[in-house]
Design a protein around this motif. Structure first.
Motif, short mmCIF file in Angstrom:
data_model
loop_
_atom_site.label_atom_id
_atom_site.label_comp_id
_atom_site.label_asym_id
_atom_site.label_seq_id
_atom_site.Cartn_x
_atom_site.Cartn_y
_atom_site.Cartn_z
N ALA A 1 0.88 -1.21 -0.02
CA ALA A 1 -0.05 0.21 -0.15
C ALA A 1 0.92 1.27 -0.04
O ALA A 1 0.30 2.23 -0.42
CB ALA A 1 -1.16 -0.14 1.00
N ALA A 2 1.85 1.31 0.53
CA ALA A 2 3.18 2.36 0.51
C ALA A 2 3.64 2.65 -0.84
O ALA A 2 4.34 3.80 -0.94
CB ALA A 2 3.96 2.03 1.69
N TRP A 3 3.79 1.58 -1.87
CA TRP A 3 4.43 1.84 -2.76
C TRP A 3 4.16 2.81 -3.75
O TRP A 3 5.02 3.68 -4.30
CB TRP A 3 4.73 0.54 -3.55
CG TRP A 3 5.58 -0.44 -3.23
CD1 TRP A 3 5.89 -1.48 -2.53
CD2 TRP A 3 7.26 -0.15 -3.51
NE1 TRP A 3 7.05 -1.83 -2.20
CE2 TRP A 3 7.75 -1.04 -2.63
CE3 TRP A 3 7.87 0.90 -4.23
CZ2 TRP A 3 9.34 -1.00 -2.96
CZ3 TRP A 3 9.13 0.99 -4.31
CH2 TRP A 3 9.86 -0.27 -3.55
N PRO A 4 2.68 3.34 -4.02
CA PRO A 4 2.57 4.31 -4.95
C PRO A 4 3.18 5.75 -4.60
O PRO A 4 3.61 6.49 -5.41
CB PRO A 4 0.88 4.20 -4.74
CG PRO A 4 0.65 2.89 -4.58
CD PRO A 4 1.67 2.44 -3.74
N GLY A 5 3.02 6.06 -3.18
CA GLY A 5 3.48 7.19 -2.81
C GLY A 5 5.07 7.31 -2.75
O GLY A 5 5.63 8.27 -3.24
#
Length: 310
Positions: A69-73
């Motif tokens: 979930a943190a990868w896009p940012g």
């Protein structure tokens, strides 16, 4: 406010101070390294040194991979802030005088505030807006006073504008990622993303390194270890505990510190306009980070953009 919350606030403030001091110190190192390394090569060398330093820290702390979930940012901030911003800024500042660069690049914190309000729902208290306006005026005054009188190309202005936009978008993208992954994970993998983006400059870096004096190469490594690896980590720590608008406003202290460091390290005695501009930068930061007295309720502190997590 309990003791734990107060301690967290002090640590975040300390982290922000470390960040702006190290980012200001980068000015002296860029002056040396930028004379021997092309913009893309300098960005790649700096990011590579930062990635190695952060990678070792991650291994020692056994941080592992960030959650999905943190990868896009992380990816977006890595591409825009660590990658595009560093290359374009290095290039743009070779095409414009210091006054123009200050005027264009320092709209970044203002863009951060606007994007924070629009995309993250950040508050925009009057004190923050007023402080940023004062600091922006000071940053422009510092830039104009330190300008060598050289001309500015349209390309240079466009590059500085792209750098400001990339910086603002990268910061806003990083904020949600810090709620899903650790500070070190977000910084490390953001830096790695930027490094990968700059890999096409590998050949240029090798050629420049072969001819560069040792002092320029050491300054490039310094830029990677301290203003990148350490300062971006302390930045992320502070950003995780406040709003993007307040952190963006804090960076307006950098021009004032650059004036002081240039005076101490390079013997560049500041003129009256430079001193006034530096004072305005610091005054604006003080105003933007201040809070109304006697207003300590959670709702009031949220309206001022203060993190009230226990």
């Amino acid at each position: 406010m309990n003791t734990a919350t107060s301690r967290t606030g002090l640590l975040a403030a300390g982290a922000a101070v470390v960040t702006v001091v190290l980012w200001a110190s980068a000015f002296v190192s860029i002056r040396s390294a930028g004379a021997a390394y092309a913009p893309g090569a300098l960005a790649l060398g700096r990011l590579a040194a930062g990635s190695v330093t952060l990678g070792v820290l991650c291994l020692l702390r056994r941080e592992g991979w960030p959650p999905r979930a943190a990868w896009p940012g992380i990816a977006l901030s890595g591409l825009l802030w660590f990658g595009v911003y560093m290359v374009v800024l290095n290039w743009g500042e070779q095409q414009v005088d210091a006054g123009t660069a200050a005027l264009v690049v320092n709209i970044g914190p203002l863009l951060i505030a606007l994007l924070g309000v629009r995309l993250l729902g950040d508050p925009m208290p009057p004190r923050l807006l007023a402080g940023m306006a004062v600091s922006f005026a000071g940053a422009v005054a510092v830039g104009l006073s330190m300008s060598g009188g050289g001309g500015s190309s349209v390309l240079g202005v466009v590059l500085c504008l792209v750098a400001a936009i990339a910086y603002a978008a990268g910061v806003v993208a990083q904020k949600p990622a810090l709620g899903r992954a650790s500070v070190l994970q977000v910084t490390t993998f953001g830096c790695l993303t930027g490094t990968v983006l700059c890999l096409p400059f590998t050949g240029q870096l090798i050629r420049d390194a072969a001819d560069a004096p040792l002092s320029a190469t050491l300054n490039m490594i310094y830029l990677g270890v301290f203003p990148t690896a350490l300062a971006f980590t302390t930045w992320a720590y502070a950003l995780a505990r406040t709003t993007v608008s307040r952190m963006g406003a804090t960076t307006y202290a950098v021009p004032a510190l650059v004036v002081l460091m240039s005076w101490l390290a390079l013997g560049e005695v500041p003129g009256a306009l430079t001193l006034v501009g530096g004072a305005l930068c610091l005054a604006g930061v003080a105003v933007s980070r201040s809070r109304p007295p006697r207003d300590t309720t959670a709702a009031a502190r949220r309206s001022e953009g203060v993190d009230v997590r226990e």
